[in-house]
Design a protein around this motif. Structure first.
Motif, PDB file in Angstrom:
ATOM      1  N   PRO A  52       0.840  -1.203   0.000  1.00  0.00           N
ATOM      2  CA  PRO A  52       0.000   0.000   0.000  1.00  0.00           C
ATOM      3  C   PRO A  52       0.875   1.253   0.000  1.00  0.00           C
ATOM      4  O   PRO A  52       1.952   1.281   0.599  1.00  0.00           O
ATOM      5  N   ILE A  53       0.406   2.259  -0.690  1.00  0.00           N
ATOM      6  CA  ILE A  53       1.155   3.509  -0.796  1.00  0.00           C
ATOM      7  C   ILE A  53       0.729   4.431   0.333  1.00  0.00           C
ATOM      8  O   ILE A  53      -0.458   4.677   0.539  1.00  0.00           O
ATOM      9  N   ASP A  54       1.693   4.915   1.089  1.00  0.00           N
ATOM     10  CA  ASP A  54       1.435   5.858   2.169  1.00  0.00           C
ATOM     11  C   ASP A  54       1.841   7.245   1.682  1.00  0.00           C
ATOM     12  O   ASP A  54       3.037   7.557   1.600  1.00  0.00           O
ATOM     13  N   PRO A  55       0.884   8.106   1.330  1.00  0.00           N
ATOM     14  CA  PRO A  55       1.248   9.416   0.770  1.00  0.00           C
ATOM     15  C   PRO A  55       1.939  10.335   1.763  1.00  0.00           C
ATOM     16  O   PRO A  55       2.589  11.296   1.373  1.00  0.00           O
ATOM     17  N   LEU A  56       1.824  10.051   3.066  1.00  0.00           N
ATOM     18  CA  LEU A  56       2.452  10.911   4.060  1.00  0.00           C
ATOM     19  C   LEU A  56       3.856  10.461   4.444  1.00  0.00           C
ATOM     20  O   LEU A  56       4.523  11.141   5.226  1.00  0.00           O
ATOM     21  N   ALA A  57       4.312   9.324   3.934  1.00  0.00           N
ATOM     22  CA  ALA A  57       5.640   8.819   4.307  1.00  0.00           C
ATOM     23  C   ALA A  57       6.767   9.797   3.955  1.00  0.00           C
ATOM     24  O   ALA A  57       7.662  10.015   4.781  1.00  0.00           O
ATOM     25  N   GLN A 168       8.327   4.129  -2.716  1.00  0.00           N
ATOM     26  CA  GLN A 168       6.942   3.906  -3.136  1.00  0.00           C
ATOM     27  C   GLN A 168       6.774   4.062  -4.645  1.00  0.00           C
ATOM     28  O   GLN A 168       5.667   4.228  -5.128  1.00  0.00           O
ATOM     29  N   TYR A 169       7.875   4.003  -5.384  1.00  0.00           N
ATOM     30  CA  TYR A 169       7.812   4.193  -6.837  1.00  0.00           C
ATOM     31  C   TYR A 169       6.968   3.094  -7.471  1.00  0.00           C
ATOM     32  O   TYR A 169       7.101   1.921  -7.172  1.00  0.00           O
ATOM     33  N   ASN A 170       6.078   3.479  -8.361  1.00  0.00           N
ATOM     34  CA  ASN A 170       5.123   2.560  -8.966  1.00  0.00           C
ATOM     35  C   ASN A 170       5.786   1.771 -10.095  1.00  0.00           C
ATOM     36  O   ASN A 170       6.121   2.318 -11.131  1.00  0.00           O
TER      37      ASN A 170
END
Length: 200
Positions: A52-57, A168-170
């Motif tokens: 899962p991607i955590d946008p606040l990381a 978190q690179y897609n």
């Protein structure tokens, strides 16, 4: 110069020219050659497991590094970067303190000379102009050391933020870029193409 263009033109033509199939027999004896295309590998979307991607990381890592240098990298579990950060900060602080100590030595000696004393540690070896020049040089070096230390502190924050983004690179199959080269079966020519897929 002309030879470079000729070589480049030959290479481009070698990649772009059509492939011709020739037979030694007459055209009546030609047989159709059918090539079977291999079945494509089908991947079901349900089998793909992605973190899962955590946008606040990235913001969290930058904040932690701003509070305490290296803490953002500890949050990202990149512990080997912490000694690098502290080594850079330590070198900057060391040179700042060393230049500040030397500046104070020359400044105190210069003040004593202005007050009329002749008992400073540089008396007889350095004149008043030399003391003034030494103060200017050491003051400039002290300011550069401070700027370098602040720059390393800022780079520590930026480094943690960028690393958090890169973790978190897609790289999943919903976004793909694939070049391909196929032989056209109808006229035996080569087709070069690029496929870009983006699935929502």
């Amino acid at each position: 110069m002309l030879n470079k263009y000729a070589i480049a033109l030959v290479i481009i033509l070698a990649f772009c020219c059509n492939t011709w199939a020739q037979d030694d027999k007459n055209s009546e004896d030609k047989k159709e050659v059918q090539t079977e295309t291999p079945e494509e590998l089908q991947v079901e979307a349900n089998n793909i497991v992605s973190d899962p991607i955590d946008p606040l990381a990235p913001a969290r890592a930058a904040f932690y590094s701003a509070v305490l240098p290296g803490l953002g990298h500890a949050y990202l579990k990149e512990y080997w970067k912490i000694p690098v950060i502290y080594a850079g900060l330590g070198v900057g602080v060391y040179f700042y303190l060393d230049n500040n100590k030397e500046y104070n030595r020359y400044r105190d000696a210069y003040k004593r000379r202005l007050a009329g004393f002749t008992d400073d540690e540089f008396y007889g070896t350095i004149n008043d102009d030399g003391l003034r020049e030494a103060q200017k040089t050491l003051s400039r070096n002290r300011e550069i050391s401070l700027l370098v230390t602040l720059g390393i502190y800022a780079l520590n924050i930026i480094w943690a933020n960028v690393d958090a983004h890169l973790l978190q690179y897609n790289v999943d199959d919903n976004l793909s870029f694939k070049p391909h080269y196929k032989i056209n079966e109808f006229d035996n020519t080569g087709n070069l193409g690029i496929t870009v897929n983006f699935k929502f």
